[in-house]
Design a protein around this motif. Structure first.
Motif, PDB file in Angstrom:
ATOM      1  N   ILE A 222      -2.046   5.654   5.114  1.00  0.00           N
ATOM      2  CA  ILE A 222      -1.883   4.590   4.129  1.00  0.00           C
ATOM      3  C   ILE A 222      -3.114   4.630   3.234  1.00  0.00           C
ATOM      4  O   ILE A 222      -4.234   4.764   3.726  1.00  0.00           O
ATOM      5  CB  ILE A 222      -1.790   3.208   4.802  1.00  0.00           C
ATOM      6  N   ARG A 223      -2.915   4.525   1.923  1.00  0.00           N
ATOM      7  CA  ARG A 223      -4.055   4.542   0.998  1.00  0.00           C
ATOM      8  C   ARG A 223      -4.196   3.179   0.330  1.00  0.00           C
ATOM      9  O   ARG A 223      -3.263   2.665  -0.288  1.00  0.00           O
ATOM     10  CB  ARG A 223      -3.897   5.626  -0.054  1.00  0.00           C
ATOM     11  N   PHE A 224      -5.390   2.615   0.470  1.00  0.00           N
ATOM     12  CA  PHE A 224      -5.735   1.335  -0.155  1.00  0.00           C
ATOM     13  C   PHE A 224      -6.656   1.623  -1.333  1.00  0.00           C
ATOM     14  O   PHE A 224      -7.665   2.315  -1.181  1.00  0.00           O
ATOM     15  CB  PHE A 224      -6.425   0.444   0.876  1.00  0.00           C
TER      16      PHE A 224
ATOM     17  N   LEU B 161     -11.371   4.005  -2.774  1.00  0.00           N
ATOM     18  CA  LEU B 161     -10.244   4.557  -2.016  1.00  0.00           C
ATOM     19  C   LEU B 161     -10.540   4.457  -0.527  1.00  0.00           C
ATOM     20  O   LEU B 161     -11.567   4.950  -0.056  1.00  0.00           O
ATOM     21  CB  LEU B 161     -10.004   6.027  -2.379  1.00  0.00           C
ATOM     22  N   ILE B 162      -9.643   3.831   0.212  1.00  0.00           N
ATOM     23  CA  ILE B 162      -9.747   3.761   1.667  1.00  0.00           C
ATOM     24  C   ILE B 162      -8.479   4.376   2.255  1.00  0.00           C
ATOM     25  O   ILE B 162      -7.368   3.928   1.957  1.00  0.00           O
ATOM     26  CB  ILE B 162      -9.899   2.307   2.160  1.00  0.00           C
ATOM     27  N   ASP B 163      -8.645   5.422   3.071  1.00  0.00           N
ATOM     28  CA  ASP B 163      -7.511   6.068   3.733  1.00  0.00           C
ATOM     29  C   ASP B 163      -7.435   5.609   5.182  1.00  0.00           C
ATOM     30  O   ASP B 163      -8.431   5.661   5.921  1.00  0.00           O
ATOM     31  CB  ASP B 163      -7.648   7.589   3.682  1.00  0.00           C
ATOM     32  N   ILE B 164      -6.248   5.179   5.588  1.00  0.00           N
ATOM     33  CA  ILE B 164      -6.018   4.659   6.934  1.00  0.00           C
ATOM     34  C   ILE B 164      -5.024   5.584   7.624  1.00  0.00           C
ATOM     35  O   ILE B 164      -3.839   5.615   7.277  1.00  0.00           O
ATOM     36  CB  ILE B 164      -5.468   3.219   6.864  1.00  0.00           C
ATOM     37  N   GLU B 165      -5.519   6.378   8.561  1.00  0.00           N
ATOM     38  CA  GLU B 165      -4.658   7.331   9.269  1.00  0.00           C
ATOM     39  C   GLU B 165      -3.876   6.612  10.364  1.00  0.00           C
ATOM     40  O   GLU B 165      -4.420   5.796  11.104  1.00  0.00           O
ATOM     41  CB  GLU B 165      -5.495   8.462   9.854  1.00  0.00           C
ATOM     42  N   LEU B 166      -2.589   6.956  10.465  1.00  0.00           N
ATOM     43  CA  LEU B 166      -1.690   6.272  11.385  1.00  0.00           C
ATOM     44  C   LEU B 166      -1.493   7.063  12.670  1.00  0.00           C
ATOM     45  O   LEU B 166      -1.471   8.299  12.667  1.00  0.00           O
ATOM     46  CB  LEU B 166      -0.332   6.042  10.713  1.00  0.00           C
ATOM     47  N   VAL B 167      -1.338   6.343  13.767  1.00  0.00           N
ATOM     48  CA  VAL B 167      -1.020   6.980  15.047  1.00  0.00           C
ATOM     49  C   VAL B 167       0.416   7.468  15.033  1.00  0.00           C
ATOM     50  O   VAL B 167       0.732   8.586  15.419  1.00  0.00           O
ATOM     51  CB  VAL B 167      -1.233   5.982  16.208  1.00  0.00           C
ATOM     52  N   ASN B 168       1.311   6.619  14.558  1.00  0.00           N
ATOM     53  CA  ASN B 168       2.737   6.941  14.502  1.00  0.00           C
ATOM     54  C   ASN B 168       3.203   6.680  13.084  1.00  0.00           C
ATOM     55  O   ASN B 168       3.173   5.554  12.610  1.00  0.00           O
ATOM     56  CB  ASN B 168       3.516   6.060  15.490  1.00  0.00           C
ATOM     57  N   ASN B 169       3.625   7.738  12.389  1.00  0.00           N
ATOM     58  CA  ASN B 169       3.939   7.574  10.972  1.00  0.00           C
ATOM     59  C   ASN B 169       5.432   7.457  10.681  1.00  0.00           C
ATOM     60  O   ASN B 169       5.843   7.510   9.537  1.00  0.00           O
ATOM     61  CB  ASN B 169       3.358   8.737  10.158  1.00  0.00           C
ATOM     62  N   HIS B 170       6.263   7.333  11.702  1.00  0.00           N
ATOM     63  CA  HIS B 170       7.698   7.214  11.438  1.00  0.00           C
ATOM     64  C   HIS B 170       8.345   6.064  12.206  1.00  0.00           C
ATOM     65  O   HIS B 170       9.365   6.240  12.854  1.00  0.00           O
ATOM     66  CB  HIS B 170       8.415   8.522  11.794  1.00  0.00           C
TER      67      HIS B 170
ATOM     68  N   ASP C  56      -2.954  21.578  -3.206  1.00  0.00           N
ATOM     69  CA  ASP C  56      -1.809  22.267  -2.609  1.00  0.00           C
ATOM     70  C   ASP C  56      -0.892  21.329  -1.828  1.00  0.00           C
ATOM     71  O   ASP C  56       0.338  21.426  -1.924  1.00  0.00           O
ATOM     72  CB  ASP C  56      -2.271  23.435  -1.731  1.00  0.00           C
ATOM     73  N   VAL C  57      -1.472  20.404  -1.061  1.00  0.00           N
ATOM     74  CA  VAL C  57      -0.646  19.475  -0.282  1.00  0.00           C
ATOM     75  C   VAL C  57       0.191  18.602  -1.209  1.00  0.00           C
ATOM     76  O   VAL C  57       1.384  18.383  -0.981  1.00  0.00           O
ATOM     77  CB  VAL C  57      -1.530  18.595   0.628  1.00  0.00           C
ATOM     78  N   HIS C  58      -0.429  18.119  -2.284  1.00  0.00           N
ATOM     79  CA  HIS C  58       0.272  17.227  -3.212  1.00  0.00           C
ATOM     80  C   HIS C  58       1.390  17.960  -3.953  1.00  0.00           C
ATOM     81  O   HIS C  58       2.471  17.408  -4.161  1.00  0.00           O
ATOM     82  CB  HIS C  58      -0.719  16.636  -4.211  1.00  0.00           C
TER      83      HIS C  58
ATOM     84  N   LEU D 126       0.823  -1.203   0.000  1.00  0.00           N
ATOM     85  CA  LEU D 126       0.000   0.000   0.000  1.00  0.00           C
ATOM     86  C   LEU D 126       0.861   1.259   0.000  1.00  0.00           C
ATOM     87  O   LEU D 126       1.976   1.273   0.529  1.00  0.00           O
ATOM     88  CB  LEU D 126      -0.929   0.000   1.213  1.00  0.00           C
ATOM     89  N   ASP D 127       0.304   2.321  -0.584  1.00  0.00           N
ATOM     90  CA  ASP D 127       1.028   3.584  -0.685  1.00  0.00           C
ATOM     91  C   ASP D 127       0.900   4.385   0.606  1.00  0.00           C
ATOM     92  O   ASP D 127      -0.153   4.407   1.250  1.00  0.00           O
ATOM     93  CB  ASP D 127       0.475   4.427  -1.839  1.00  0.00           C
ATOM     94  N   LEU D 128       1.981   5.068   0.951  1.00  0.00           N
ATOM     95  CA  LEU D 128       1.981   6.008   2.064  1.00  0.00           C
ATOM     96  C   LEU D 128       1.779   7.398   1.477  1.00  0.00           C
ATOM     97  O   LEU D 128       2.488   7.796   0.547  1.00  0.00           O
ATOM     98  CB  LEU D 128       3.319   5.929   2.799  1.00  0.00           C
ATOM     99  N   VAL D 129       0.796   8.167   1.978  1.00  0.00           N
ATOM    100  CA  VAL D 129       0.464   9.467   1.400  1.00  0.00           C
ATOM    101  C   VAL D 129       0.440  10.534   2.489  1.00  0.00           C
ATOM    102  O   VAL D 129       0.493  10.236   3.681  1.00  0.00           O
ATOM    103  CB  VAL D 129      -0.901   9.425   0.666  1.00  0.00           C
ATOM    104  N   GLN D 130       0.367  11.788   2.036  1.00  0.00           N
ATOM    105  CA  GLN D 130       0.283  12.960   2.913  1.00  0.00           C
ATOM    106  C   GLN D 130       1.383  12.944   3.974  1.00  0.00           C
ATOM    107  O   GLN D 130       1.127  12.924   5.185  1.00  0.00           O
ATOM    108  CB  GLN D 130      -1.105  13.063   3.542  1.00  0.00           C
TER     109      GLN D 130
END
Length: 518
Positions: free
Chosen positions: A147-149, A231-240, A438-440, A138-142
């Motif tokens: 994570i984008r599915f 499109l399903i966006d999965i927001e992460l608690v810790n992204n690093h 703008d973000v992209h 899956l791709d990591l975005v923003q």
């Protein structure tokens, strides 16, 4: 979807074409960390009085790995085997000529994101249940926060430069339609570990939070048509995190996110002058979904954000290509910036077909000067048929050029947009309609201003011999996720909490991953 009656034994001598017999589609998915396991089930029904051959073209995520293809009619189940393409096609045709049922799944030769199912000699009045399973990363975005599915569900009309017009996929004679008589069912489970929120920008969804370990996601509407990608966006608690995740007996996936300090140390503060070339799709298809409007917004933001004293150019393309400046690039100053802004405000989807190969060939013939690095920003809906030919050309430019690609609209060619970025060590992003750009734009420009690290090595400290994948490691950017895989040569080996994986160059270590879950 196309039904073809061919001149095989047991078939009608008359050739007919009708939109038929796909009756139902369902998608089941399981997402754990950065990987998805997806099963697509399709039901075909022959409502005719004679056997038919059904040919169904469908999109699949670029670089997905299909591991199962099963067909079932009545109580009979057929499990497919992987064979060389020509051999499989020959066996399929032989079976049809003998009047036997046959099933063939193959990848489109010109694109990596389209597959074709042939259901041959489907008896009259019978149903055929097809099940296809695949895994994908899956791709990591923003900036790594999500994570984008994606489940591609549509194939947009694609321009064929050999014919100078629109062609149906994979050599079929399918006609493009705006609506379809069938719908899709969707069921997805997402592990809750390190996930704060799940949402969809493409469809209304309902989420069951009751289960302890997973979110269960379904469509909120009863009848959902196959008219746009899911499109399903999965927001992460810790992204690093630097972690070893999705560990199973004998298999491991390691995830790294190097910091800017890590990457600067590895690059030894190398400096080089950049030139920025914007390759903008102005073909007729860009009028749909106001994709050309997204291009204008993105370009105006780019023009206000370029670094002083860099060099740049804008190339519009369609059936032909036109550059803003006669030379390959011009200095970015107030006068030239005003010319570029004036052109951008007047951009229209008025250049006919989608001849992407031509402007890229022009750039390939005029390589950047010594001491310059070329960053190409490609803004397109990717609706072309000769994807592999374009990617092969760009792969030859990687010594001096990176491509940062934007896929616009509901159904861009994911194979093209991702493939160009991967082949040139660039980055890709997908922007659906009615989305802020703008973000992209900021993310892509930030990556273009960074130098990627390409001499990456992975050291597996797992107390057993492993086979590592990919064999050639992709480039690394600061604050961007990097994933590597390993398969233990001893299938009985079980990883433990003393296992670790190191990411490094010849001179510097970029990170160490530890076991996250077993």
């Amino acid at each position: 979807m196309l039904r073809i009656k061919r001149d095989f034994s047991g078939f009608s001598q008359q050739v007919e074409q009708q939109c038929v017999p796909l009756k139902q589609v369902s998608v089941e998915a399981y997402i754990k960390s950065f990987a998805a396991d997806v099963t697509i089930k399709q039901i075909f029904r022959n409502g005719e009085t004679k056997p038919i051959e059904a040919i169904y073209c469908f999109p699949i995520e670029e670089q997905a790995a299909i591991y199962s293809f099963v067909a079932r009619i009545d109580e009979r189940e057929i499990v497919a085997h992987l064979k060389e393409k020509k051999e499989a096609q020959r066996e399929y045709i032989d079976a049809l000529q003998q009047g036997h049922g046959a099933y063939l799944l193959e990848q489109d030769e010109k694109s990596q994101d389209t597959f074709v199912i042939n259901v041959g000699a489907l008896p009259a009045g019978k149903e055929c249940h097809i099940s296809i399973s695949y895994v994908s990363e899956l791709d990591l975005v923003q900036n790594g926060s999500k994570i984008r599915f994606v489940i591609p569900t549509t194939i947009a009309p694609r321009y064929n430069p050999d014919k100078g017009g629109i062609s149906a996929p994979s050599g079929t004679t399918s006609k493009y339609v705006q609506t379809t008589p069938y719908t899709v069912e969707f069921h997805c489970r997402v592990t809750k570990a390190n996930v704060s929120r799940v949402s969809s920008s493409s469809h209304p969804i309902k989420i069951d939070l009751a289960q302890e370990d997973v979110y269960v996601i379904e469509f909120a509407q009863q009848s959902t048509h196959l008219d746009r990608d899911i499109l399903i966006d999965i927001e992460l608690v810790n992204n690093h995190p630097n972690t070893i995740v999705a560990v199973e007996p004998g298999a491991v996936m390691a995830s790294f996110t190097p910091t800017e300090e890590d990457c600067q140390r590895a690059m030894n503060n190398t400096e080089m002058t950049n030139e920025f070339i914007f390759v903008v799709d102005c073909s007729g298809s860009m009028e749909d979904e106001n994709k050309i409007g997204l291009v204008r917004e993105a370009m105006l933001l780019f023009l206000k954000s370029l670094p002083v004293n860099c060099h740049f150019n804008i190339i519009r393309f369609g059936s032909n290509h036109q550059a803003l400046f006669s030379k390959i690039t011009a200095i970015y100053n107030e006068e030239n910036a005003q010319k570029a802004e004036q052109l951008t405000k007047q951009l229209k989807a008025d250049l006919g077909g989608t001849e992407l190969l031509q402007p890229l060939q022009w750039l390939e013939k005029h390589s950047p000067r010594q001491g310059r690095a070329r960053q190409i920003f490609l803004l397109t809906d990717g609706e072309i048929l000769n994807v592999n030919e374009v990617i092969d050309l760009c792969r030859s430019m990687t010594n001096s050029t990176r491509i940062f690609s934007f896929g616009l609209g509901h159904s861009p060619s994911r194979s093209l947009v991702k493939g160009l970025a991967r082949a040139t060590n660039g980055r890709f992003v997908f922007i659906p309609p009615n989305t802020s750009v703008d973000v992209h734009v900021g993310e892509q420009l930030q990556k273009a201003l960074q130098f990627c690290i390409t001499d990456i090595k992975v050291k597996w400290n797992l107390a057993t011999d492993v086979t590592s994948a990919p064999t050639k490691m992709p480039p690394v950017y600061a604050n961007d996720r990097f994933i590597a895989y390993a398969l233990a040569n001893d299938s009985t080996f079980v990883f433990n909490h003393n296992s670790s994986v190191e990411l490094h160059t010849d001179e510097n270590r970029l990170g160490e991953a530890k076991i996250d879950c077993i």
